[in-house]
Scaffold this motif. Structure first.
Motif, PDB file in Angstrom:
ATOM      1  N   ALA A 112      57.713  43.767 -22.710  1.00 40.60           N
ATOM      2  CA  ALA A 112      57.380  42.434 -22.216  1.00 40.60           C
ATOM      3  C   ALA A 112      56.334  41.752 -23.090  1.00 40.60           C
ATOM      4  O   ALA A 112      56.148  40.538 -23.001  1.00 40.60           O
ATOM      5  CB  ALA A 112      56.883  42.514 -20.771  1.00 40.60           C
ATOM      6  N   ALA A 113      55.679  42.507 -23.958  1.00 41.34           N
ATOM      7  CA  ALA A 113      54.696  41.927 -24.880  1.00 41.34           C
ATOM      8  C   ALA A 113      55.355  41.402 -26.151  1.00 41.34           C
ATOM      9  O   ALA A 113      54.717  40.697 -26.930  1.00 41.34           O
ATOM     10  CB  ALA A 113      53.635  42.967 -25.243  1.00 41.34           C
ATOM     11  N   ASN A 114      56.617  41.712 -26.364  1.00 39.23           N
ATOM     12  CA  ASN A 114      57.293  41.305 -27.590  1.00 39.23           C
ATOM     13  C   ASN A 114      57.547  39.795 -27.574  1.00 39.23           C
ATOM     14  O   ASN A 114      58.181  39.278 -26.655  1.00 39.23           O
ATOM     15  CB  ASN A 114      58.610  42.071 -27.737  1.00 39.23           C
ATOM     16  N   SER A 115      57.078  39.123 -28.599  1.00 42.11           N
ATOM     17  CA  SER A 115      57.173  37.659 -28.633  1.00 42.11           C
ATOM     18  C   SER A 115      58.620  37.172 -28.673  1.00 42.11           C
ATOM     19  O   SER A 115      58.945  36.148 -28.070  1.00 42.11           O
ATOM     20  CB  SER A 115      56.395  37.099 -29.821  1.00 42.11           C
ATOM     21  N   ALA A 116      59.500  37.894 -29.369  1.00 43.07           N
ATOM     22  CA  ALA A 116      60.896  37.466 -29.457  1.00 43.07           C
ATOM     23  C   ALA A 116      61.622  37.639 -28.122  1.00 43.07           C
ATOM     24  O   ALA A 116      62.438  36.795 -27.747  1.00 43.07           O
ATOM     25  CB  ALA A 116      61.625  38.236 -30.556  1.00 43.07           C
ATOM     26  N   VAL A 117      61.333  38.705 -27.403  1.00 40.55           N
ATOM     27  CA  VAL A 117      61.940  38.919 -26.085  1.00 40.55           C
ATOM     28  C   VAL A 117      61.480  37.813 -25.135  1.00 40.55           C
ATOM     29  O   VAL A 117      62.294  37.197 -24.442  1.00 40.55           O
ATOM     30  CB  VAL A 117      61.570  40.312 -25.514  1.00 40.55           C
ATOM     31  N   ARG A 118      60.188  37.557 -25.138  1.00 41.29           N
ATOM     32  CA  ARG A 118      59.630  36.518 -24.264  1.00 41.29           C
ATOM     33  C   ARG A 118      60.235  35.150 -24.604  1.00 41.29           C
ATOM     34  O   ARG A 118      60.643  34.405 -23.710  1.00 41.29           O
ATOM     35  CB  ARG A 118      58.115  36.478 -24.400  1.00 41.29           C
ATOM     36  N   GLN A 119      60.287  34.833 -25.901  1.00 41.49           N
ATOM     37  CA  GLN A 119      60.784  33.525 -26.326  1.00 41.49           C
ATOM     38  C   GLN A 119      62.257  33.343 -25.981  1.00 41.49           C
ATOM     39  O   GLN A 119      62.674  32.286 -25.505  1.00 41.49           O
ATOM     40  CB  GLN A 119      60.562  33.333 -27.829  1.00 41.49           C
ATOM     41  N   ARG A 120      63.052  34.379 -26.214  1.00 39.00           N
ATOM     42  CA  ARG A 120      64.490  34.295 -25.926  1.00 39.00           C
ATOM     43  C   ARG A 120      64.720  34.021 -24.449  1.00 39.00           C
ATOM     44  O   ARG A 120      65.572  33.210 -24.071  1.00 39.00           O
ATOM     45  CB  ARG A 120      65.171  35.595 -26.349  1.00 39.00           C
ATOM     46  N   LEU A 121      63.957  34.680 -23.613  1.00 37.95           N
ATOM     47  CA  LEU A 121      64.095  34.478 -22.178  1.00 37.95           C
ATOM     48  C   LEU A 121      63.614  33.086 -21.776  1.00 37.95           C
ATOM     49  O   LEU A 121      64.294  32.377 -21.034  1.00 37.95           O
ATOM     50  CB  LEU A 121      63.319  35.562 -21.429  1.00 37.95           C
ATOM     51  N   GLU A 122      62.474  32.686 -22.287  1.00 40.78           N
ATOM     52  CA  GLU A 122      61.932  31.364 -21.956  1.00 40.78           C
ATOM     53  C   GLU A 122      62.851  30.244 -22.433  1.00 40.78           C
ATOM     54  O   GLU A 122      62.992  29.230 -21.761  1.00 40.78           O
ATOM     55  CB  GLU A 122      60.538  31.202 -22.560  1.00 40.78           C
ATOM     56  N   ASP A 123      63.482  30.428 -23.593  1.00 37.16           N
ATOM     57  CA  ASP A 123      64.374  29.402 -24.146  1.00 37.16           C
ATOM     58  C   ASP A 123      65.627  29.195 -23.299  1.00 37.16           C
ATOM     59  O   ASP A 123      66.273  28.158 -23.403  1.00 37.16           O
ATOM     60  CB  ASP A 123      64.812  29.776 -25.574  1.00 37.16           C
ATOM     61  N   ASN A 124      65.990  30.178 -22.494  1.00 40.89           N
ATOM     62  CA  ASN A 124      67.252  30.113 -21.754  1.00 40.89           C
ATOM     63  C   ASN A 124      67.092  30.014 -20.245  1.00 40.89           C
ATOM     64  O   ASN A 124      68.083  30.066 -19.525  1.00 40.89           O
ATOM     65  CB  ASN A 124      68.110  31.331 -22.108  1.00 40.89           C
ATOM     66  N   ILE A 125      65.884  29.871 -19.776  1.00 45.77           N
ATOM     67  CA  ILE A 125      65.635  29.813 -18.327  1.00 45.77           C
ATOM     68  C   ILE A 125      66.408  28.654 -17.693  1.00 45.77           C
ATOM     69  O   ILE A 125      67.162  28.830 -16.735  1.00 45.77           O
ATOM     70  CB  ILE A 125      64.128  29.671 -18.016  1.00 45.77           C
ATOM     71  N   GLU A 126      66.210  27.482 -18.226  1.00 45.83           N
ATOM     72  CA  GLU A 126      66.809  26.296 -17.629  1.00 45.83           C
ATOM     73  C   GLU A 126      68.336  26.337 -17.699  1.00 45.83           C
ATOM     74  O   GLU A 126      69.023  26.051 -16.716  1.00 45.83           O
ATOM     75  CB  GLU A 126      66.280  25.040 -18.333  1.00 45.83           C
ATOM     76  N   ALA A 127      68.868  26.718 -18.849  1.00 45.15           N
ATOM     77  CA  ALA A 127      70.322  26.749 -19.027  1.00 45.15           C
ATOM     78  C   ALA A 127      70.984  27.753 -18.091  1.00 45.15           C
ATOM     79  O   ALA A 127      72.099  27.528 -17.620  1.00 45.15           O
ATOM     80  CB  ALA A 127      70.662  27.086 -20.480  1.00 45.15           C
ATOM     81  N   ARG A 128      70.334  28.851 -17.837  1.00 42.86           N
ATOM     82  CA  ARG A 128      70.910  29.903 -17.000  1.00 42.86           C
ATOM     83  C   ARG A 128      70.571  29.717 -15.523  1.00 42.86           C
ATOM     84  O   ARG A 128      71.182  30.344 -14.671  1.00 42.86           O
ATOM     85  CB  ARG A 128      70.410  31.287 -17.449  1.00 42.86           C
ATOM     86  N   GLY A 129      69.559  28.925 -15.232  1.00 41.79           N
ATOM     87  CA  GLY A 129      69.159  28.719 -13.845  1.00 41.79           C
ATOM     88  C   GLY A 129      68.458  29.920 -13.241  1.00 41.79           C
ATOM     89  O   GLY A 129      68.446  30.107 -12.026  1.00 41.79           O
ATOM     90  N   TRP A 130      67.868  30.752 -14.088  1.00 42.71           N
ATOM     91  CA  TRP A 130      67.169  31.945 -13.618  1.00 42.71           C
ATOM     92  C   TRP A 130      65.729  31.632 -13.230  1.00 42.71           C
ATOM     93  O   TRP A 130      65.091  30.761 -13.805  1.00 42.71           O
ATOM     94  CB  TRP A 130      67.120  33.017 -14.703  1.00 42.71           C
ATOM     95  N   GLU A 131      65.244  32.374 -12.264  1.00 42.19           N
ATOM     96  CA  GLU A 131      63.816  32.392 -11.979  1.00 42.19           C
ATOM     97  C   GLU A 131      63.273  33.591 -12.762  1.00 42.19           C
ATOM     98  O   GLU A 131      63.710  34.720 -12.564  1.00 42.19           O
ATOM     99  CB  GLU A 131      63.563  32.567 -10.476  1.00 42.19           C
ATOM    100  N   VAL A 132      62.363  33.333 -13.679  1.00 39.08           N
ATOM    101  CA  VAL A 132      61.893  34.374 -14.594  1.00 39.08           C
ATOM    102  C   VAL A 132      60.422  34.672 -14.348  1.00 39.08           C
ATOM    103  O   VAL A 132      59.602  33.768 -14.182  1.00 39.08           O
ATOM    104  CB  VAL A 132      62.119  33.930 -16.065  1.00 39.08           C
ATOM    105  N   PHE A 133      60.119  35.960 -14.336  1.00 36.72           N
ATOM    106  CA  PHE A 133      58.751  36.429 -14.146  1.00 36.72           C
ATOM    107  C   PHE A 133      58.313  37.167 -15.411  1.00 36.72           C
ATOM    108  O   PHE A 133      58.866  38.214 -15.739  1.00 36.72           O
ATOM    109  CB  PHE A 133      58.665  37.365 -12.936  1.00 36.72           C
ATOM    110  N   ILE A 134      57.382  36.562 -16.123  1.00 32.06           N
ATOM    111  CA  ILE A 134      56.867  37.157 -17.351  1.00 32.06           C
ATOM    112  C   ILE A 134      55.362  37.316 -17.172  1.00 32.06           C
ATOM    113  O   ILE A 134      54.646  36.323 -17.038  1.00 32.06           O
ATOM    114  CB  ILE A 134      57.174  36.277 -18.577  1.00 32.06           C
ATOM    115  N   PRO A 135      54.890  38.550 -17.169  1.00 34.87           N
ATOM    116  CA  PRO A 135      53.451  38.750 -16.963  1.00 34.87           C
ATOM    117  C   PRO A 135      52.639  38.234 -18.148  1.00 34.87           C
ATOM    118  O   PRO A 135      53.155  38.116 -19.269  1.00 34.87           O
ATOM    119  CB  PRO A 135      53.316  40.273 -16.835  1.00 34.87           C
ATOM    120  N   ALA A 136      51.394  37.928 -17.890  1.00 33.25           N
ATOM    121  CA  ALA A 136      50.486  37.556 -18.975  1.00 33.25           C
ATOM    122  C   ALA A 136      50.458  38.704 -19.986  1.00 33.25           C
ATOM    123  O   ALA A 136      50.603  39.876 -19.615  1.00 33.25           O
ATOM    124  CB  ALA A 136      49.085  37.294 -18.425  1.00 33.25           C
TER     125      ALA A 136
END
Length: 173
Positions: A112-136
């Motif tokens: 969850a600390a990996n910047s690419a994993v975080r970015q990929r998920l954040e980039d697709n939240i709206e398109a997928r309609g997911w509620e995403v939980f990413i810890p600090a």
């Protein structure tokens, strides 16, 4: 996925833990410069062994041509390897969402600390309609570390279990 980062980092001559090292170099690299074979497994299972082997063979081949290949291409190697790993993980996430109808996604552990994993998920939240939980970022630690700390506190409290105990991953609470 952490093991895939650690193995890749080792092949690239980077210190343990591999995930943060690869992520740091990847930030300055071109993720499309090199491509690595991505394994495909049935269902929602996944394995990163194919991509690790792909990296190994690729490096062996390139190092015979240029002994400084890794040093001269480290950022691009890290970015390309990380991109392939994230793509594999994300494909399974999309498949799981489609097959199960899941609408909530949570990242946890060291990955969850990996910047690419975080970015990929954040980039697709709206398109997928997911509620995403990413810890600090500061709360993204390796699960093994959290397990060890729990064991330490259990030990201090005198809560000891025999080595004959078995894990129950689907234990009801």
């Amino acid at each position: 996925m952490g093991e895939a980062f650690d193995k890749g980092a080792k092949l690239l001559g980077l210190p343990y833990p591999g995930g943060p090292q690869i992520d740091r170099h990847a930030l300055n690299g071109d993720p499309s410069r090199f491509s690595f074979a991505q394994s495909e497994m049935d269902g929602l299972n996944y394995s990163f062994s194919g991509i690790k082997t792909s990296l190994l063979y690729f490096l062996r081949k390139e190092l015979t041509k240029d002994a400084q290949f890794i040093e001269n291409n480290l950022n691009d190697l890290c970015a390309s390897y990380q991109q392939a790993l994230v793509t594999m993980l994300y494909k399974k996430l999309e498949k799981a969402a489609k097959e199960t109808g899941l609408q909530q996604v949570a990242l946890a552990g060291g990955v969850a600390a990996n910047s690419a994993v975080r970015q990929r998920l954040e980039d697709n939240i709206e398109a997928r309609g997911w509620e995403v939980f990413i810890p600090a970022f500061e709360y993204c630690t390796d699960n093994a570390g959290m397990i060890a700390m729990t064991g330490y506190y259990d030990f201090l409290e005198g809560r000891l279990d025999p080595l004959t105990d078995s894990p129950l991953p689907r234990m009801s609470i």
